[in-house]
Design a protein around this motif. Structure first.
Motif, PDB file in Angstrom:
ATOM      1  N   ASN A   7       0.822  -1.212   0.000  1.00  0.00           N
ATOM      2  CA  ASN A   7       0.000   0.000   0.000  1.00  0.00           C
ATOM      3  C   ASN A   7       0.861   1.271   0.000  1.00  0.00           C
ATOM      4  O   ASN A   7       0.391   2.354   0.283  1.00  0.00           O
ATOM      5  CB  ASN A   7      -0.983   0.011   1.171  1.00  0.00           C
ATOM      6  N   GLU A  30      -0.306   0.566 -13.429  1.00  0.00           N
ATOM      7  CA  GLU A  30      -1.036  -0.498 -12.731  1.00  0.00           C
ATOM      8  C   GLU A  30      -0.618  -0.573 -11.261  1.00  0.00           C
ATOM      9  O   GLU A  30      -1.465  -0.731 -10.372  1.00  0.00           O
ATOM     10  CB  GLU A  30      -0.801  -1.843 -13.412  1.00  0.00           C
ATOM     11  N   ARG A  32       0.581   1.917  -9.456  1.00  0.00           N
ATOM     12  CA  ARG A  32       0.018   3.110  -8.793  1.00  0.00           C
ATOM     13  C   ARG A  32      -1.440   2.881  -8.419  1.00  0.00           C
ATOM     14  O   ARG A  32      -1.864   3.177  -7.299  1.00  0.00           O
ATOM     15  CB  ARG A  32       0.103   4.339  -9.707  1.00  0.00           C
ATOM     16  N   ILE A  33      -2.204   2.336  -9.347  1.00  0.00           N
ATOM     17  CA  ILE A  33      -3.632   2.093  -9.092  1.00  0.00           C
ATOM     18  C   ILE A  33      -3.814   1.060  -7.989  1.00  0.00           C
ATOM     19  O   ILE A  33      -4.582   1.264  -7.043  1.00  0.00           O
ATOM     20  CB  ILE A  33      -4.340   1.656 -10.393  1.00  0.00           C
ATOM     21  N   ASN A  34      -3.085  -0.057  -8.078  1.00  0.00           N
ATOM     22  CA  ASN A  34      -3.214  -1.118  -7.066  1.00  0.00           C
ATOM     23  C   ASN A  34      -2.788  -0.645  -5.688  1.00  0.00           C
ATOM     24  O   ASN A  34      -3.459  -0.937  -4.692  1.00  0.00           O
ATOM     25  CB  ASN A  34      -2.404  -2.346  -7.477  1.00  0.00           C
ATOM     26  N   GLY A  36      -2.747   2.455  -4.617  1.00  0.00           N
ATOM     27  CA  GLY A  36      -3.730   3.438  -4.162  1.00  0.00           C
ATOM     28  C   GLY A  36      -4.974   2.777  -3.606  1.00  0.00           C
ATOM     29  O   GLY A  36      -5.483   3.169  -2.543  1.00  0.00           O
ATOM     30  N   GLU A  37      -5.473   1.774  -4.293  1.00  0.00           N
ATOM     31  CA  GLU A  37      -6.656   1.047  -3.819  1.00  0.00           C
ATOM     32  C   GLU A  37      -6.372   0.313  -2.516  1.00  0.00           C
ATOM     33  O   GLU A  37      -7.193   0.307  -1.591  1.00  0.00           O
ATOM     34  CB  GLU A  37      -7.152   0.089  -4.892  1.00  0.00           C
ATOM     35  N   SER A  38      -5.208  -0.296  -2.443  1.00  0.00           N
ATOM     36  CA  SER A  38      -4.821  -1.016  -1.228  1.00  0.00           C
ATOM     37  C   SER A  38      -4.663  -0.052  -0.052  1.00  0.00           C
ATOM     38  O   SER A  38      -5.082  -0.360   1.071  1.00  0.00           O
ATOM     39  CB  SER A  38      -3.519  -1.787  -1.462  1.00  0.00           C
ATOM     40  N   TYR A  40      -6.184   2.803   0.327  1.00  0.00           N
ATOM     41  CA  TYR A  40      -7.529   3.253   0.698  1.00  0.00           C
ATOM     42  C   TYR A  40      -8.214   2.216   1.595  1.00  0.00           C
ATOM     43  O   TYR A  40      -8.785   2.554   2.632  1.00  0.00           O
ATOM     44  CB  TYR A  40      -8.349   3.515  -0.556  1.00  0.00           C
ATOM     45  N   ARG A  41      -8.130   0.942   1.190  1.00  0.00           N
ATOM     46  CA  ARG A  41      -8.754  -0.131   1.986  1.00  0.00           C
ATOM     47  C   ARG A  41      -8.109  -0.261   3.366  1.00  0.00           C
ATOM     48  O   ARG A  41      -8.799  -0.402   4.368  1.00  0.00           O
ATOM     49  CB  ARG A  41      -8.669  -1.465   1.252  1.00  0.00           C
ATOM     50  N   SER A  42      -6.791  -0.207   3.410  1.00  0.00           N
ATOM     51  CA  SER A  42      -6.108  -0.429   4.690  1.00  0.00           C
ATOM     52  C   SER A  42      -6.310   0.740   5.658  1.00  0.00           C
ATOM     53  O   SER A  42      -6.283   0.538   6.870  1.00  0.00           O
ATOM     54  CB  SER A  42      -4.618  -0.691   4.473  1.00  0.00           C
ATOM     55  N   LYS A  44      -9.080   2.361   6.104  1.00  0.00           N
ATOM     56  CA  LYS A  44     -10.431   2.347   6.665  1.00  0.00           C
ATOM     57  C   LYS A  44     -10.427   1.903   8.124  1.00  0.00           C
ATOM     58  O   LYS A  44     -11.242   2.359   8.916  1.00  0.00           O
ATOM     59  CB  LYS A  44     -11.344   1.441   5.842  1.00  0.00           C
TER      60      LYS A  44
END
Length: 68
Positions: A7, A30, A32-34, A36-38, A40-42, A44
């Motif tokens: 992340n 790819e 950067r996107i992965n 960023g998403e990870s 965001y999830r972590s 939370k």
């Protein structure tokens, strides 16, 4: 909070390490996107409501244990 390579990147002190990791991200959309998403999830689990709920549960447990 940061899991290196999952992340975000952990960098050693100094500009060289930072610029190397930045170049990796700039070259790989790819990744950067992965990341960023990870990230965001972590994050939370560190939201204020989550933290307050954990504190409230801990306090209730301590009070319940004391009353026994």
């Amino acid at each position: 909070m940061i899991i290196d390579g999952i992340n975000g990147f952990l960098c050693e002190d100094g500009v060289d390490s930072f610029s190397e990791k930045l170049a990796i991200l700039m070259e790989n959309e790819e990744l950067r996107i992965n990341m960023g998403e990870s990230a965001y999830r972590s994050m939370k689990s560190f939201a204020p409501k989550e933290i307050w709920d954990k504190w409230e549960n801990l306090i209730k447990k301590v009070i319940a244990d004391k009353e026994m």
